[in-house]
Design a protein around this motif. Sequence first.
Motif, short mmCIF file in Angstrom:
data_model
loop_
_atom_site.label_atom_id
_atom_site.label_comp_id
_atom_site.label_asym_id
_atom_site.label_seq_id
_atom_site.Cartn_x
_atom_site.Cartn_y
_atom_site.Cartn_z
N GLU A 100 -1.97 0.95 16.18
CA GLU A 100 -1.44 2.45 15.55
C GLU A 100 -0.51 3.17 14.75
N GLU A 101 0.43 1.90 15.06
CA GLU A 101 1.67 1.71 13.82
C GLU A 101 1.09 2.37 12.85
N ALA A 102 0.78 0.55 12.92
CA ALA A 102 0.52 -0.07 11.51
C ALA A 102 -0.45 0.64 10.41
N GLU A 103 -1.24 1.11 11.45
CA GLU A 103 -2.82 2.27 10.71
C GLU A 103 -2.00 3.57 10.27
N LYS A 104 -1.39 3.82 10.75
CA LYS A 104 -0.57 5.20 10.38
C LYS A 104 0.27 5.00 9.14
N LEU A 105 0.59 4.04 9.04
CA LEU A 105 2.01 3.39 7.81
C LEU A 105 1.08 2.67 6.80
N LEU A 106 -0.10 2.56 7.23
CA LEU A 106 -1.18 2.86 5.42
C LEU A 106 -1.62 3.99 4.98
N ASN A 107 -2.54 4.21 5.79
CA ASN A 107 -2.48 5.84 5.41
C ASN A 107 -1.58 6.55 4.63
N PHE A 137 5.28 0.36 -1.38
CA PHE A 137 5.11 -1.05 -1.26
C PHE A 137 5.75 -1.47 0.58
N ALA A 138 6.91 -0.74 0.28
CA ALA A 138 7.68 -0.99 1.58
C ALA A 138 7.27 -0.55 2.73
N ILE A 139 6.93 0.57 2.71
CA ILE A 139 6.15 1.61 3.70
C ILE A 139 5.02 0.25 4.00
N ALA A 140 4.06 -0.09 3.48
CA ALA A 140 2.77 -0.92 4.19
C ALA A 140 3.28 -2.52 4.47
N GLY A 141 4.24 -2.50 3.83
CA GLY A 141 5.65 -4.19 4.54
C GLY A 141 5.73 -2.99 5.96
N LEU A 142 6.02 -2.30 5.96
CA LEU A 142 7.08 -2.33 7.67
C LEU A 142 5.26 -2.41 8.61
N ALA A 143 4.18 -1.57 7.57
CA ALA A 143 3.02 -1.85 8.32
C ALA A 143 2.34 -2.89 8.88
N SER A 144 3.04 -4.28 7.92
CA SER A 144 2.11 -5.57 8.01
C SER A 144 3.49 -6.62 8.90
N VAL A 145 4.96 -5.06 9.82
CA VAL A 145 5.59 -6.14 10.62
C VAL A 145 5.35 -5.05 11.49
N GLU A 146 4.56 -4.11 11.82
CA GLU A 146 3.91 -3.32 13.69
C GLU A 146 2.72 -4.17 13.46
N LYS A 147 1.80 -4.76 12.68
CA LYS A 147 0.46 -5.14 13.31
C LYS A 147 0.81 -6.39 13.29
N SER A 179 -4.43 -3.44 -2.48
CA SER A 179 -4.90 -3.96 -0.63
C SER A 179 -4.33 -2.76 0.25
N PHE A 180 -3.57 -2.04 0.11
CA PHE A 180 -3.36 -1.25 1.50
C PHE A 180 -4.46 -0.79 1.57
N TYR A 181 -5.36 0.03 0.90
CA TYR A 181 -6.91 0.16 1.71
C TYR A 181 -7.71 -1.13 2.42
N ALA A 182 -7.88 -2.27 1.23
CA ALA A 182 -8.83 -3.35 1.54
C ALA A 182 -7.92 -3.62 3.47
N ASP A 183 -6.52 -3.29 3.24
CA ASP A 183 -5.44 -4.29 4.73
C ASP A 183 -6.01 -2.85 5.73
N LEU A 184 -6.00 -1.58 5.51
CA LEU A 184 -6.60 -0.34 6.73
C LEU A 184 -8.11 -1.08 6.88
N ALA A 185 -9.42 -0.88 5.70
CA ALA A 185 -10.24 -2.04 6.19
C ALA A 185 -10.43 -3.08 7.24
N TYR A 186 -9.16 -4.24 7.30
CA TYR A 186 -9.13 -4.78 8.46
C TYR A 186 -8.89 -4.60 9.48
N ILE A 187 -8.28 -3.19 10.02
CA ILE A 187 -7.70 -2.73 10.86
C ILE A 187 -9.08 -2.33 11.78
N TYR A 188 -9.75 -1.47 10.92
CA TYR A 188 -10.62 -0.81 11.15
C TYR A 188 -11.98 -1.77 11.77
#
Length: 478
Positions: free
Chosen positions: A306-313, A290-300, A323-332
């Motif tokens: 690109e960094e946000a996508e990497k962190l979500l994966n 969840f902290a990794i996903a939090g950093l992804a949100s900050v990077e976005k 929610s991680f997969y949903a956030d990836l779908a939003y990025i795509y």
Amino acid sequence: MTVRGIRCAQSFFSTTLKEQNHMTHTTTIKNCFALLLIAFMASTINSCTDSAASGNEKINAQAGEYQLPELLTRQGELAATAEWQKTQEAVNTTKEKIKSNSQDFASYIKLAEIFINEARVTGEHGHYYPAILGLIENLQSKKPDNEILFRALTLKSSVYLSLHQFATAKECATQAVQLNPNNAQIYGALVDANVELGNYAEAVKMAEKMMEIRPDLISYSRASYLREIHGDPKGAIEAMNLAVESGYAGYENLAWTRNTLGEIHETYGDIMKAELQYKTTLEERPGYPFAIAGLASVEKKKGNIEEAEKLLNQACAIIPEVSFYADLAYIYKETGRKEMADKTTTDVLAMMADDEAKGHVMNLEYAKLYMNLIEDNEKALQYAMKEYEARPMNIDVNKVLAEIYYNKNDFVKAEEHLAMAMATNSQNPELLMIAGLIYSANGNKTQGELLVKRANESNPYLNGEFIKAPSTKMIAKR
């Protein structure tokens, strides 16, 4: 897609006995928080005794034997920790005690507590929550004494909160309080259940009771949430800081608490402080998804897609969190990769359907997904109304309905639900933005523009989250 109060409900069960015994709270801390809480105040469904049967329990009708649920093997990074080795040893030891003495009720409770923690760590809720309910049902059938029954009901309440079966959770917690009115944690479950059912005044009363008995990580966390939804984000941060200070580095419950503090900072536009909390969480508990996903949100928000996508994966590789997969779908989707967005959205829907089949009520999550990602407002409305029928006073449910009706250009209905969403005087920037857009659409442009301005001042990153023309979609994060 998690609800902060619900996550609080389980914090107690991931705290070891050793950790609990070392928690000390001075009169000064109690008095300090009492003043904070006073300042803040100034400004039935499935029966609890008839839960769904576990997919992992098997009753041998002839021998009358109960098969204990299995511990799933951890995968990837989660399998490489010393914690995992200790968990396996604890489960094996506890199971042996139960097999050698079917009346060892304390071991049933311990096994259920381990499984609750394992569900949180691994994200395998679909396996563990039905298993825990089956385990506790089996225990209750043995007619334990009131002390064990209290602990069993407390655990059931926690599981039902996580399954979003809030009325049942409240029923379990109410029964538990009758058995032991002096336990702080069970009042926490009543805080959560009442919040989710929209009984906010009752939730505050339960929080006060909880603080009187024991001010600690889980009580501070709840007070933080109550302060935030009642329009006091500064007080919410103060309370969550107290929660963090009450925790122990490396434990999952502190990781969740610190991460939540980061989310509050992020909600109100301070991504630097949010990033600090997420990074500190990872220093204390490496690999915390969840902290990794939090950093992804900050990077976005910084524009580093690109960094946000990497962190979500990276987070997705650790646990199967929807929610991680949903956030990836939003990025795509936002980056024009329609095929990947569609595939990931299909995967998210399949994950949600699996959770739903295991007893998790997902109506609000479906509504958000159909509204924001799939952009099917009719389908979103169907799911949101199902949830509204169950808890019509809940501010989050009404916020989603306000958004859906706004998207459908039904601004009168949107404002009706907006009034309910703002009933606690929440100053959440996203809610203020929604209010501003709806007021403007209904002809109250002065008030609408003022609220939009306030929202952007509180969180300038909302600028990219909303399209201001009333006839277009409203894009909300998650």
